[in-house]
Design a protein around this motif. Structure first.
Motif, mmCIF file in Angstrom:
data_model
loop_
_atom_site.group_PDB
_atom_site.id
_atom_site.type_symbol
_atom_site.label_atom_id
_atom_site.label_comp_id
_atom_site.label_asym_id
_atom_site.label_seq_id
_atom_site.Cartn_x
_atom_site.Cartn_y
_atom_site.Cartn_z
ATOM 1 N N LEU A 124 -26.751 -39.589 36.894
ATOM 2 C CA LEU A 124 -25.751 -39.982 37.888
ATOM 3 C C LEU A 124 -24.398 -39.333 37.616
ATOM 4 O O LEU A 124 -23.713 -38.894 38.540
ATOM 5 C CB LEU A 124 -25.602 -41.512 37.922
ATOM 6 C CG LEU A 124 -26.637 -42.280 38.743
ATOM 7 C CD1 LEU A 124 -26.411 -43.776 38.626
ATOM 8 C CD2 LEU A 124 -26.595 -41.837 40.203
ATOM 9 N N ARG A 125 -24.032 -39.268 36.351
ATOM 10 C CA ARG A 125 -22.747 -38.634 36.006
ATOM 11 C C ARG A 125 -22.819 -37.122 36.193
ATOM 12 O O ARG A 125 -21.804 -36.490 36.471
ATOM 13 C CB ARG A 125 -22.331 -38.986 34.578
ATOM 14 C CG ARG A 125 -22.023 -40.467 34.392
ATOM 15 C CD ARG A 125 -21.445 -40.728 33.032
ATOM 16 N NE ARG A 125 -20.039 -40.343 32.971
ATOM 17 C CZ ARG A 125 -19.373 -40.139 31.834
ATOM 18 N NH1 ARG A 125 -20.000 -40.241 30.671
ATOM 19 N NH2 ARG A 125 -18.111 -39.801 31.862
ATOM 20 N N ASN A 150 -13.911 -46.706 30.830
ATOM 21 C CA ASN A 150 -12.709 -47.481 31.141
ATOM 22 C C ASN A 150 -11.867 -46.683 32.131
ATOM 23 O O ASN A 150 -11.183 -45.730 31.760
ATOM 24 C CB ASN A 150 -11.920 -47.756 29.860
ATOM 25 C CG ASN A 150 -10.742 -48.683 30.108
ATOM 26 O OD1 ASN A 150 -10.688 -49.397 31.122
ATOM 27 N ND2 ASN A 150 -9.794 -48.675 29.188
ATOM 28 N N ILE A 151 -11.930 -47.049 33.411
ATOM 29 C CA ILE A 151 -11.331 -46.255 34.484
ATOM 30 C C ILE A 151 -9.813 -46.388 34.498
ATOM 31 O O ILE A 151 -9.261 -47.500 34.493
ATOM 32 C CB ILE A 151 -11.878 -46.690 35.861
ATOM 33 C CG1 ILE A 151 -13.391 -46.474 35.922
ATOM 34 C CG2 ILE A 151 -11.188 -45.916 36.980
ATOM 35 C CD1 ILE A 151 -13.821 -45.044 35.854
ATOM 36 N N ASN A 152 -9.140 -45.248 34.510
ATOM 37 C CA ASN A 152 -7.691 -45.198 34.736
ATOM 38 C C ASN A 152 -7.511 -44.901 36.225
ATOM 39 O O ASN A 152 -7.445 -43.747 36.639
ATOM 40 C CB ASN A 152 -7.058 -44.110 33.874
ATOM 41 C CG ASN A 152 -5.544 -44.062 34.013
ATOM 42 O OD1 ASN A 152 -4.970 -44.516 35.017
ATOM 43 N ND2 ASN A 152 -4.876 -43.509 33.016
ATOM 44 N N ILE A 162 -17.706 -43.141 45.063
ATOM 45 C CA ILE A 162 -18.974 -43.188 44.315
ATOM 46 C C ILE A 162 -18.759 -42.717 42.885
ATOM 47 O O ILE A 162 -19.331 -43.272 41.933
ATOM 48 C CB ILE A 162 -20.056 -42.338 45.016
ATOM 49 C CG1 ILE A 162 -20.421 -42.972 46.362
ATOM 50 C CG2 ILE A 162 -21.298 -42.202 44.141
ATOM 51 C CD1 ILE A 162 -21.330 -42.119 47.223
ATOM 52 N N THR A 163 -17.922 -41.690 42.706
ATOM 53 C CA THR A 163 -17.598 -41.201 41.355
ATOM 54 C C THR A 163 -17.014 -42.329 40.513
ATOM 55 O O THR A 163 -17.393 -42.521 39.348
ATOM 56 C CB THR A 163 -16.605 -40.026 41.422
ATOM 57 O OG1 THR A 163 -17.210 -38.941 42.115
ATOM 58 C CG2 THR A 163 -16.214 -39.567 40.023
ATOM 59 N N ILE A 164 -16.090 -43.089 41.103
ATOM 60 C CA ILE A 164 -15.456 -44.190 40.380
ATOM 61 C C ILE A 164 -16.483 -45.264 40.025
ATOM 62 O O ILE A 164 -16.515 -45.782 38.894
ATOM 63 C CB ILE A 164 -14.313 -44.810 41.226
ATOM 64 C CG1 ILE A 164 -13.225 -43.770 41.515
ATOM 65 C CG2 ILE A 164 -13.719 -46.022 40.517
ATOM 66 C CD1 ILE A 164 -12.564 -43.207 40.290
ATOM 67 N N VAL A 165 -17.347 -45.603 40.985
ATOM 68 C CA VAL A 165 -18.374 -46.630 40.759
ATOM 69 C C VAL A 165 -19.331 -46.190 39.652
ATOM 70 O O VAL A 165 -19.685 -46.979 38.750
ATOM 71 C CB VAL A 165 -19.147 -46.922 42.062
ATOM 72 C CG1 VAL A 165 -20.348 -47.823 41.779
ATOM 73 C CG2 VAL A 165 -18.231 -47.574 43.089
ATOM 74 N N VAL A 166 -19.765 -44.936 39.702
ATOM 75 C CA VAL A 166 -20.683 -44.396 38.687
ATOM 76 C C VAL A 166 -20.057 -44.486 37.299
ATOM 77 O O VAL A 166 -20.717 -44.880 36.333
ATOM 78 C CB VAL A 166 -21.074 -42.943 39.028
ATOM 79 C CG1 VAL A 166 -21.747 -42.274 37.821
ATOM 80 C CG2 VAL A 166 -22.000 -42.908 40.223
ATOM 81 N N GLN A 167 -18.778 -44.131 37.195
ATOM 82 C CA GLN A 167 -18.100 -44.176 35.892
ATOM 83 C C GLN A 167 -18.008 -45.620 35.387
ATOM 84 O O GLN A 167 -18.185 -45.885 34.191
ATOM 85 C CB GLN A 167 -16.700 -43.573 35.989
ATOM 86 C CG GLN A 167 -16.643 -42.151 36.500
ATOM 87 C CD GLN A 167 -17.704 -41.260 35.919
ATOM 88 O OE1 GLN A 167 -17.882 -41.200 34.705
ATOM 89 N NE2 GLN A 167 -18.430 -40.560 36.773
ATOM 90 N N HIS A 168 -17.732 -46.543 36.311
ATOM 91 C CA HIS A 168 -17.611 -47.949 35.915
ATOM 92 C C HIS A 168 -18.920 -48.468 35.332
ATOM 93 O O HIS A 168 -18.938 -49.107 34.267
ATOM 94 C CB HIS A 168 -17.205 -48.791 37.138
ATOM 95 C CG HIS A 168 -17.191 -50.267 36.868
ATOM 96 N ND1 HIS A 168 -16.209 -50.876 36.104
ATOM 97 C CD2 HIS A 168 -18.058 -51.263 37.247
ATOM 98 C CE1 HIS A 168 -16.455 -52.173 36.021
ATOM 99 N NE2 HIS A 168 -17.567 -52.438 36.716
#
Length: 418
Positions: free
Chosen positions: A311-312, A88-90, A77-83
């Motif tokens: 959300l973040r 820009n996800i590493n 969920i953290t990754i999805v929220v950042q996207h």
């Protein structure tokens, strides 16, 4: 060696503990000497294989699988929220850090299961292997320092971290085991030469490394143990501890004088210079001095956290944000993985930590309890203030094994079994 039905996993833990210094040594040489790809060190490869085995073990033995799934979902969920927040996800960096945390949590969850029903002799055996591992780290550090090889702890100091790449991780390992090495000596009326030698070499390594955590672990251990022996009014234990304390002082003085004479290196002077340099860099501000300017990193990161969307705030800023590591593990969990992430990720750690502290009412006069209290205080206190435990597969294994072991021993009156 262990009379339980979980012998295999216990032996694997012992192998992992003894293999740890070898992996870190190889990693140090790999990174610092050959300057090879830091994404694929010997330590990363072997520990990821071990993590895969632990995940399989958890699934096969149905050890808190629901909690494990929630941890995975929180990360996703953290990754999805950042996207969807335009970051820009590493992905490699994100997975790399979270796997380190999963590695340590897996050790805790499995440890809570496999350490059940160990008796005091078996517990001492396990602590012996932790001590032996710390001794291997320590002898490498001390010998590297004596022969003038290896890497400096700090570029402007003669203090040494041997051939180990991560000085903070090294400190967290050796410092955590030091009080347990004292316990092994004090719990036996007969001084075993190997245990005394291990303890003294570990003490010397902490002084050679020279970080504040390293030095404070010695001082804190001495203060707690001598206070404990006075409080329980055990004259024999007090005599044994004073003997070890005086021996430690004599060995350190002789070692430091020999080093000063033959190497023209002043260990005490180098330590003082290091502290003066920190004070100068932090403008003599006590708060900044204690945190080694980590508060400045926190202020910058917190400003970003305050100004982000809800959300973040709930699921964190992620490792892919421009925010740098604060090197305060609990704060890093909160800011990188958010309020929800903090609650879920820290649940098992805080729960077992609180349960252990509550056991103090029943076991405050137990030497093993006090020894583990000092060890965990150093380990997770260091994690809170200086980091490099929760997200270190190298250092975390020691603190998390000790946390698991302590909760299995001091539960339902089990700590008094012989």
């Amino acid at each position: 060696m262990f009379n339980t039905n979980k012998d295999k996993m216990l032996r694997i833990f012992l192998i992992a503990v003894l293999l740890n210094p070898m992996l870190d040594l190889l990693t140090g040489v790999y990174l610092k000497t050959f300057n090879l790809d830091p994404r694929f060190t010997p330590g990363i490869i072997v520990r990821n294989l071990f993590l895969l085995y632990m995940i399989y073990y958890i699934y096969k033995n149905k050890i808190n699988i629901s909690y494990y799934i929630i941890l995975m979902l929180t990360f996703m969920i953290t990754i999805v929220v950042q996207h969807f927040s335009g970051i820009n996800i590493n992905l490699f960096k994100e997975i790399q850090y979270y796997l380190k945390f999963l590695y340590n949590i897996s050790i805790l969850l499995i440890g809570l299961e496999v350490f059940k029903n160990l008796r005091r002799a078996e517990i001492n055996k396990f602590i012996y292997y932790l001590t032996l591992s710390a001794f291997i780290y320590s002898i490498i550090v001390v010998m590297s320092f004596i022969f003038g090889v290896g890497y400096k702890t700090y570029s402007y100091s003669n203090l040494s971290k041997g051939f180990f790449y991560a000085g903070n991780d090294l400190t967290a390992i050796v410092a955590v085991v030091y009080p347990l090495s004292l316990y092994l000596i004090l719990s036996d009326n007969n001084y075993k030469k190997d245990l005394v030698i291990y303890n003294l070499i570990i003490m010397l390594a902490l002084t050679v490394i020279g970080t504040r955590v390293a030095l404070l672990s010695i001082l804190f251990s001495f203060l707690v143990f001598i206070s404990f022996t006075f409080l329980i009014k055990n004259i024999n234990l007090l005599k044994r501890f004073i003997t070890i304390m005086l021996l430690s002082v004599v060995v350190f003085v002789l070692f430091s004088q020999a080093v000063k004479f033959y190497k023209n290196t002043n260990i005490i002077g180098s330590t003082i210079e290091r502290q003066e340099a920190i004070k100068e860099r932090t403008n003599n501000e006590m708060y900044s001095y204690v945190l080694n300017s980590r508060n400045d990193k926190f202020n910058s990161a917190f400003d970003e956290y305050k100004n982000t969307n809800i959300l973040r705030k709930l699921f964190g800023l992620s490792r892919s944000s421009k925010m740098e590591n604060i090197e305060m593990d609990f704060v890093d969990v909160w800011l990188f993985y958010g309020i929800v992430g903090f609650i879920i990720m820290m649940y098992s750690i805080i729960k077992n930590g609180v349960l252990f502290i509550l056991s103090s009412f029943a076991y405050r006069k137990d030497l093993l309890y006090i020894s583990m209290f000092v060890s965990l205080f150093i380990g997770f206190g260091s994690s809170f203030l200086a980091g490099h435990v929760l997200f270190s597969a190298s250092a975390g294994i020691f603190s998390f094994l000790i946390l698991a072991l302590s909760n299995c021993i001091f539960k339902d009156g089990y700590g008094l079994k012989r």
